[in-house]
Design an enzyme around this catalytic site. Sequence first.
Site, PDB file in Angstrom:
ATOM      1  CB  VAL A 106      -1.133   0.010   1.306  1.00  0.00           C
ATOM      2  CG1 VAL A 106      -1.847  -1.149   1.409  1.00  0.00           C
ATOM      3  CG2 VAL A 106      -0.138  -0.098   2.423  1.00  0.00           C
ATOM      4  CE  LYS A 107       5.950   0.651  -3.454  1.00  0.00           C
ATOM      5  NZ  LYS A 107       5.188  -0.652  -3.770  1.00  0.00           N
ATOM      6  NE  ARG A 108      -2.744   3.925   1.743  1.00  0.00           N
ATOM      7  CZ  ARG A 108      -3.071   3.350   0.644  1.00  0.00           C
ATOM      8  NH1 ARG A 108      -2.175   3.238  -0.310  1.00  0.00           N
ATOM      9  NH2 ARG A 108      -4.458   3.165   0.223  1.00  0.00           N
TER      10      ARG A 108
END
Length: 304
Positions: A106-108
Amino acid sequence: MAEHFADRLLAAIERKGSPVCVGLDPVLDRLPEALRRKFATFTGEAGRVAAVRSFCLEVLELVAPYVPAVKPQSAYFEVFGSAGVAAYEACVARAHELGLVVIGDVKRNDIGSTAAAYAEGHLKVGAASCPDAVTVNGYLGSDGIKPFIEQATSAGKGLFVLVRTSNPSARELQDLATQDGRKVYEHMASLVASLGASSVGACGYSHVGAVVGATVPDEARALRDLMPQQIVLVPGYGAQGGTADDAAVSFKPDGTGGIVNASRSVIFAHTEKQYAGMDWKKAVESAAKAFASDIAAAVKRRKP
Protein backbone atom coordinates in the site's frame (compact mmCIF):
# COMPACT_ATOMS: atom_id res chain seq x y z
CA MET A 1 0.93 -19.70 15.43
CA ALA A 2 3.46 -17.21 16.81
CA GLU A 3 1.98 -13.77 17.46
CA HIS A 4 5.11 -11.91 16.37
CA PHE A 5 5.02 -11.17 12.65
CA ALA A 6 8.69 -11.95 11.94
CA ASP A 7 8.42 -15.30 13.73
CA ARG A 8 5.27 -16.11 11.78
CA LEU A 9 6.83 -15.17 8.43
CA LEU A 10 10.03 -17.15 9.00
CA ALA A 11 8.00 -20.18 10.09
CA ALA A 12 5.98 -19.97 6.87
CA ILE A 13 9.18 -19.70 4.83
CA GLU A 14 10.58 -22.77 6.58
CA ARG A 15 7.43 -24.78 5.81
CA LYS A 16 7.46 -23.94 2.10
CA GLY A 17 11.22 -24.25 1.71
CA SER A 18 11.82 -20.98 -0.14
CA PRO A 19 11.78 -17.30 0.94
CA VAL A 20 9.56 -16.01 -1.84
CA CYS A 21 6.48 -13.89 -2.29
CA VAL A 22 4.23 -13.59 -5.35
CA GLY A 23 2.93 -10.11 -6.08
CA LEU A 24 -0.66 -9.72 -7.21
CA ASP A 25 -0.50 -6.88 -9.76
CA PRO A 26 -3.62 -7.55 -11.84
CA VAL A 27 -3.13 -5.24 -14.82
CA LEU A 28 -6.39 -5.64 -16.70
CA ASP A 29 -4.93 -5.63 -20.23
CA ARG A 30 -2.57 -8.49 -19.37
CA LEU A 31 -5.16 -10.86 -17.97
CA PRO A 32 -5.74 -14.05 -19.98
CA GLU A 33 -7.99 -13.32 -22.95
CA ALA A 34 -10.38 -16.13 -22.04
CA LEU A 35 -10.94 -14.56 -18.64
CA ARG A 36 -11.57 -11.11 -20.08
CA ARG A 37 -14.10 -12.54 -22.53
CA LYS A 38 -15.88 -14.41 -19.75
CA PHE A 39 -16.80 -11.18 -17.97
CA ALA A 40 -17.15 -8.93 -21.03
CA THR A 41 -20.95 -8.94 -20.91
CA PHE A 42 -21.11 -7.38 -17.43
CA THR A 43 -22.39 -3.81 -17.26
CA GLY A 44 -19.93 -0.94 -16.74
CA GLU A 45 -16.85 -1.65 -14.67
CA ALA A 46 -18.43 -4.68 -13.04
CA GLY A 47 -16.94 -7.01 -15.63
CA ARG A 48 -13.44 -5.65 -15.20
CA VAL A 49 -13.59 -5.91 -11.43
CA ALA A 50 -15.01 -9.43 -11.70
CA ALA A 51 -12.20 -10.44 -14.06
CA VAL A 52 -9.52 -9.04 -11.75
CA ARG A 53 -11.07 -10.71 -8.71
CA SER A 54 -11.48 -14.07 -10.46
CA PHE A 55 -7.92 -13.96 -11.81
CA CYS A 56 -6.34 -13.15 -8.44
CA LEU A 57 -8.35 -15.76 -6.56
CA GLU A 58 -7.28 -18.37 -9.11
CA VAL A 59 -3.64 -17.28 -8.88
CA LEU A 60 -3.75 -17.68 -5.10
CA GLU A 61 -4.89 -21.29 -5.47
CA LEU A 62 -2.16 -21.99 -8.01
CA VAL A 63 0.79 -20.52 -6.10
CA ALA A 64 -0.19 -21.51 -2.54
CA PRO A 65 1.57 -24.91 -2.64
CA TYR A 66 4.91 -23.30 -3.54
CA VAL A 67 5.17 -19.90 -1.80
CA PRO A 68 4.78 -18.76 1.81
CA ALA A 69 3.50 -15.26 1.06
CA VAL A 70 1.72 -13.03 -1.42
CA LYS A 71 1.81 -9.27 -1.92
CA PRO A 72 -1.34 -7.74 -3.42
CA GLN A 73 -0.66 -4.30 -4.90
CA SER A 74 -3.58 -2.17 -3.73
CA ALA A 75 -3.30 0.36 -6.58
CA TYR A 76 -4.52 -2.18 -9.14
CA PHE A 77 -7.61 -2.75 -7.01
CA GLU A 78 -8.21 0.85 -5.88
CA VAL A 79 -8.41 1.97 -9.51
CA PHE A 80 -11.89 0.39 -9.59
CA GLY A 81 -13.13 2.27 -6.53
CA SER A 82 -15.07 0.61 -3.75
CA ALA A 83 -15.70 -2.54 -5.80
CA GLY A 84 -11.97 -2.88 -6.35
CA VAL A 85 -11.25 -2.44 -2.64
CA ALA A 86 -13.81 -5.17 -1.92
CA ALA A 87 -11.97 -7.43 -4.40
CA TYR A 88 -8.66 -6.65 -2.66
CA GLU A 89 -10.15 -7.58 0.71
CA ALA A 90 -11.61 -10.79 -0.74
CA CYS A 91 -8.18 -11.78 -2.04
CA VAL A 92 -6.53 -11.05 1.32
CA ALA A 93 -9.15 -13.14 3.12
CA ARG A 94 -8.77 -16.04 0.69
CA ALA A 95 -4.98 -15.92 0.98
CA HIS A 96 -5.33 -16.26 4.74
CA GLU A 97 -7.64 -19.24 4.29
CA LEU A 98 -4.91 -20.85 2.19
CA GLY A 99 -2.38 -20.32 4.98
CA LEU A 100 -0.44 -17.59 3.18
CA VAL A 101 1.20 -14.60 4.83
CA VAL A 102 -0.14 -11.44 3.19
CA ILE A 103 1.91 -8.27 2.67
CA GLY A 104 -0.32 -5.42 1.57
CA ASP A 105 1.63 -3.31 -0.89
CA VAL A 106 0.00 0.00 0.00
CA LYS A 107 3.08 2.28 0.43
CA ARG A 108 1.22 4.65 2.72
CA ASN A 109 2.97 7.85 3.76
CA ASP A 110 1.78 10.51 6.19
CA ILE A 111 2.38 11.82 9.69
CA GLY A 112 0.63 12.02 13.04
CA SER A 113 -3.04 11.17 13.32
CA THR A 114 -3.35 10.64 9.56
CA ALA A 115 -0.62 7.99 9.58
CA ALA A 116 -2.31 6.41 12.61
CA ALA A 117 -5.59 6.24 10.68
CA TYR A 118 -3.88 4.61 7.69
CA ALA A 119 -2.18 2.13 10.01
CA GLU A 120 -5.39 1.21 11.80
CA GLY A 121 -7.27 0.83 8.53
CA HIS A 122 -4.72 -1.49 6.97
CA LEU A 123 -3.60 -3.43 10.04
CA LYS A 124 -6.79 -4.06 11.95
CA VAL A 125 -6.61 -6.57 14.78
CA GLY A 126 -8.25 -9.88 13.91
CA ALA A 127 -9.60 -8.79 10.52
CA ALA A 128 -9.23 -11.59 7.96
CA SER A 129 -9.51 -9.05 5.14
CA CYS A 130 -6.52 -7.04 6.43
CA PRO A 131 -2.97 -8.10 5.56
CA ASP A 132 -0.33 -9.35 7.98
CA ALA A 133 2.01 -6.50 7.06
CA VAL A 134 2.10 -3.42 4.83
CA THR A 135 4.69 -1.43 2.92
CA VAL A 136 5.35 2.07 4.24
CA ASN A 137 7.07 5.04 2.61
CA GLY A 138 9.08 6.42 5.52
CA TYR A 139 10.69 9.35 3.76
CA LEU A 140 8.65 11.84 5.81
CA GLY A 141 10.72 10.75 8.81
CA SER A 142 10.13 8.83 12.00
CA ASP A 143 6.76 10.42 12.77
CA GLY A 144 5.47 8.86 9.56
CA ILE A 145 6.68 5.39 10.63
CA LYS A 146 5.99 5.25 14.37
CA PRO A 147 2.16 5.10 14.07
CA PHE A 148 2.51 2.00 11.87
CA ILE A 149 4.91 0.41 14.36
CA GLU A 150 2.51 1.08 17.23
CA GLN A 151 -0.44 -0.42 15.36
CA ALA A 152 1.61 -3.40 14.16
CA THR A 153 2.82 -4.07 17.69
CA SER A 154 -0.69 -4.11 19.14
CA ALA A 155 -2.07 -6.21 16.26
CA GLY A 156 0.77 -8.74 15.99
CA LYS A 157 1.56 -7.55 12.47
CA GLY A 158 4.47 -6.01 10.58
CA LEU A 159 5.64 -3.38 8.13
CA PHE A 160 8.30 -2.98 5.47
CA VAL A 161 9.76 0.51 5.14
CA LEU A 162 11.12 1.67 1.78
CA VAL A 163 14.90 2.05 2.11
CA ARG A 164 16.49 1.62 -1.35
CA THR A 165 13.94 1.03 -4.07
CA SER A 166 14.37 -0.73 -7.40
CA ASN A 167 13.17 2.01 -9.76
CA PRO A 168 15.85 3.77 -11.89
CA SER A 169 15.04 7.30 -10.68
CA ALA A 170 15.54 6.32 -7.03
CA ARG A 171 19.12 7.52 -7.50
CA GLU A 172 17.87 11.10 -7.94
CA LEU A 173 17.15 11.33 -4.20
CA GLN A 174 18.03 8.15 -2.32
CA ASP A 175 21.65 8.13 -3.52
CA LEU A 176 22.41 11.74 -2.59
CA ALA A 177 25.35 12.13 -0.21
CA THR A 178 24.91 14.01 3.05
CA GLN A 179 27.51 16.08 4.93
CA ASP A 180 28.89 13.04 6.70
CA GLY A 181 29.41 11.25 3.39
CA ARG A 182 26.61 8.75 3.84
CA LYS A 183 23.86 8.32 1.27
CA VAL A 184 20.27 9.22 2.08
CA TYR A 185 19.24 5.57 1.86
CA GLU A 186 21.92 4.68 4.44
CA HIS A 187 20.40 7.20 6.85
CA MET A 188 17.01 5.61 6.22
CA ALA A 189 18.44 2.16 6.92
CA SER A 190 19.88 3.34 10.23
CA LEU A 191 16.55 4.90 11.15
CA VAL A 192 14.65 1.70 10.35
CA ALA A 193 17.13 -0.37 12.37
CA SER A 194 16.78 1.97 15.33
CA LEU A 195 12.99 2.11 15.23
CA GLY A 196 12.72 -1.67 14.96
CA ALA A 197 15.16 -2.52 17.73
CA SER A 198 12.49 -2.73 20.44
CA SER A 199 10.25 -5.15 18.57
CA VAL A 200 12.40 -8.23 17.95
CA GLY A 201 10.85 -11.69 17.99
CA ALA A 202 12.22 -15.05 19.09
CA CYS A 203 13.74 -15.49 15.62
CA GLY A 204 16.02 -12.49 16.14
CA TYR A 205 14.25 -10.28 13.62
CA SER A 206 12.10 -7.21 14.13
CA HIS A 207 8.56 -6.84 12.86
CA VAL A 208 9.84 -3.61 11.28
CA GLY A 209 11.37 -4.73 8.00
CA ALA A 210 12.84 -2.93 5.00
CA VAL A 211 12.42 -2.81 1.23
CA VAL A 212 15.64 -3.04 -0.80
CA GLY A 213 15.54 -3.74 -4.55
CA ALA A 214 17.24 -6.66 -6.25
CA THR A 215 18.42 -4.25 -8.94
CA VAL A 216 20.94 -2.64 -6.55
CA PRO A 217 22.97 -5.61 -5.21
CA ASP A 218 26.03 -3.53 -4.29
CA GLU A 219 23.95 -1.23 -2.09
CA ALA A 220 22.03 -4.21 -0.71
CA ARG A 221 25.22 -5.82 0.60
CA ALA A 222 26.03 -2.77 2.70
CA LEU A 223 22.43 -2.36 3.83
CA ARG A 224 22.31 -5.94 5.09
CA ASP A 225 25.05 -5.00 7.59
CA LEU A 226 23.29 -1.78 8.60
CA MET A 227 20.03 -3.59 9.34
CA PRO A 228 20.97 -6.88 11.05
CA GLN A 229 17.53 -7.34 12.65
CA GLN A 230 15.42 -6.45 9.63
CA ILE A 231 13.74 -8.86 7.26
CA VAL A 232 14.31 -7.40 3.81
CA LEU A 233 11.53 -7.49 1.23
CA VAL A 234 13.29 -7.68 -2.13
CA PRO A 235 11.39 -6.51 -5.24
CA GLY A 236 12.93 -6.23 -8.71
CA TYR A 237 13.53 -9.92 -9.47
CA GLY A 238 12.53 -11.14 -12.92
CA ALA A 239 10.68 -8.59 -15.02
CA GLN A 240 12.65 -5.66 -13.57
CA GLY A 241 15.98 -7.33 -14.33
CA GLY A 242 17.19 -8.54 -10.94
CA THR A 243 18.60 -12.06 -10.80
CA ALA A 244 18.28 -14.63 -8.02
CA ASP A 245 21.89 -14.01 -7.01
CA ASP A 246 21.25 -10.25 -6.94
CA ALA A 247 18.32 -10.84 -4.61
CA ALA A 248 20.24 -13.26 -2.40
CA VAL A 249 22.74 -10.63 -1.22
CA SER A 250 19.99 -9.23 1.04
CA PHE A 251 20.06 -12.47 3.04
CA LYS A 252 22.39 -13.39 5.85
CA PRO A 253 24.86 -16.26 5.27
CA ASP A 254 22.58 -18.57 7.25
CA GLY A 255 19.89 -18.10 4.60
CA THR A 256 17.53 -15.99 6.69
CA GLY A 257 16.55 -12.33 6.73
CA GLY A 258 14.89 -11.84 3.36
CA ILE A 259 11.89 -12.54 1.19
CA VAL A 260 12.01 -12.04 -2.58
CA ASN A 261 9.02 -10.85 -4.58
CA ALA A 262 8.11 -11.63 -8.17
CA SER A 263 4.94 -10.35 -9.76
CA ARG A 264 4.65 -10.11 -13.55
CA SER A 265 7.06 -12.96 -14.27
CA VAL A 266 4.76 -15.32 -12.34
CA ILE A 267 1.18 -14.11 -12.66
CA PHE A 268 1.54 -13.26 -16.36
CA ALA A 269 3.77 -16.22 -17.18
CA HIS A 270 1.44 -17.16 -20.04
CA THR A 271 2.85 -14.17 -21.96
CA GLU A 272 6.47 -15.28 -21.51
CA LYS A 273 8.35 -17.07 -24.29
CA GLN A 274 9.26 -20.12 -22.20
CA TYR A 275 5.58 -20.81 -21.48
CA ALA A 276 4.25 -20.03 -24.95
CA GLY A 277 1.25 -22.16 -25.87
CA MET A 278 0.72 -23.33 -22.29
CA ASP A 279 -2.63 -22.91 -20.55
CA TRP A 280 -2.37 -19.77 -18.40
CA LYS A 281 -3.08 -21.62 -15.16
CA LYS A 282 -0.42 -24.20 -15.85
CA ALA A 283 2.00 -21.39 -16.78
CA VAL A 284 1.42 -19.59 -13.46
CA GLU A 285 1.90 -22.80 -11.50
CA SER A 286 5.09 -23.67 -13.41
CA ALA A 287 6.49 -20.14 -13.01
CA ALA A 288 5.77 -20.07 -9.27
CA LYS A 289 7.50 -23.40 -8.80
CA ALA A 290 10.52 -22.30 -10.87
CA PHE A 291 10.73 -18.97 -9.02
CA ALA A 292 10.72 -20.65 -5.62
CA SER A 293 13.39 -23.12 -6.74
CA ASP A 294 15.59 -20.39 -8.26
CA ILE A 295 15.61 -18.25 -5.12
CA ALA A 296 16.08 -21.21 -2.77
CA ALA A 297 19.13 -22.29 -4.75
CA ALA A 298 20.61 -18.77 -4.80
CA VAL A 299 20.16 -18.33 -1.05
CA LYS A 300 21.72 -21.75 -0.44
CA ARG A 301 24.78 -20.69 -2.47
CA ARG A 302 25.39 -17.90 0.06
CA LYS A 303 25.70 -20.32 2.96
CA PRO A 304 29.28 -21.02 4.09
